[in-house]
Design a protein around this motif. Structure first.
Motif: not given
Length: 104
Positions: A31-37
């Protein structure tokens, strides 16, 4: 400030926990990496390079988890060509699509 929180809460294996001091959690890490993406797609840049290090560590953790789950699944399937992807694996592929500029 948010970047510092992400940096301070990232576990040594590259994952994040739901709460500080908790165990690694694949879902919240994705979820955090999706936000960064999403930020990356909006061309938001962090100049100090911390974001790149966070990404690489987290992506390495997720790749290891994905392969581990896949290897476990292969033990119990009769036909590997059937669709055996779990929802979290599909979400991993979605998250990974934001970071196609890296080698997997």
């Amino acid at each position: 400030m948010a970047l510092n929180k992400l940096t301070n809460n990232q576990i040594s294996n590259g994952a994040w926990a739901w709460f500080h001091g908790g165990p690694a959690n694949r879902f919240i890490t994705q979820h955090i990496l999706a936000g960064i993406g999403h930020l990356k797609n909006l061309n938001v840049e962090i100049a100090d390079g911390k974001m790149q290090l966070l990404q690489e560590k987290a992506l390495a953790y997720l790749e290891e988890e994905f392969v581990s789950e896949y290897d476990e699944m292969k033990k119990y399937t009769e036909n590997i060509n059937n669709d055996h992807l779990s929802p979290i694996q599909i979400h991993y592929l979605y998250v990974n699509s934001f970071f196609m500029d890296r080698s997997v």
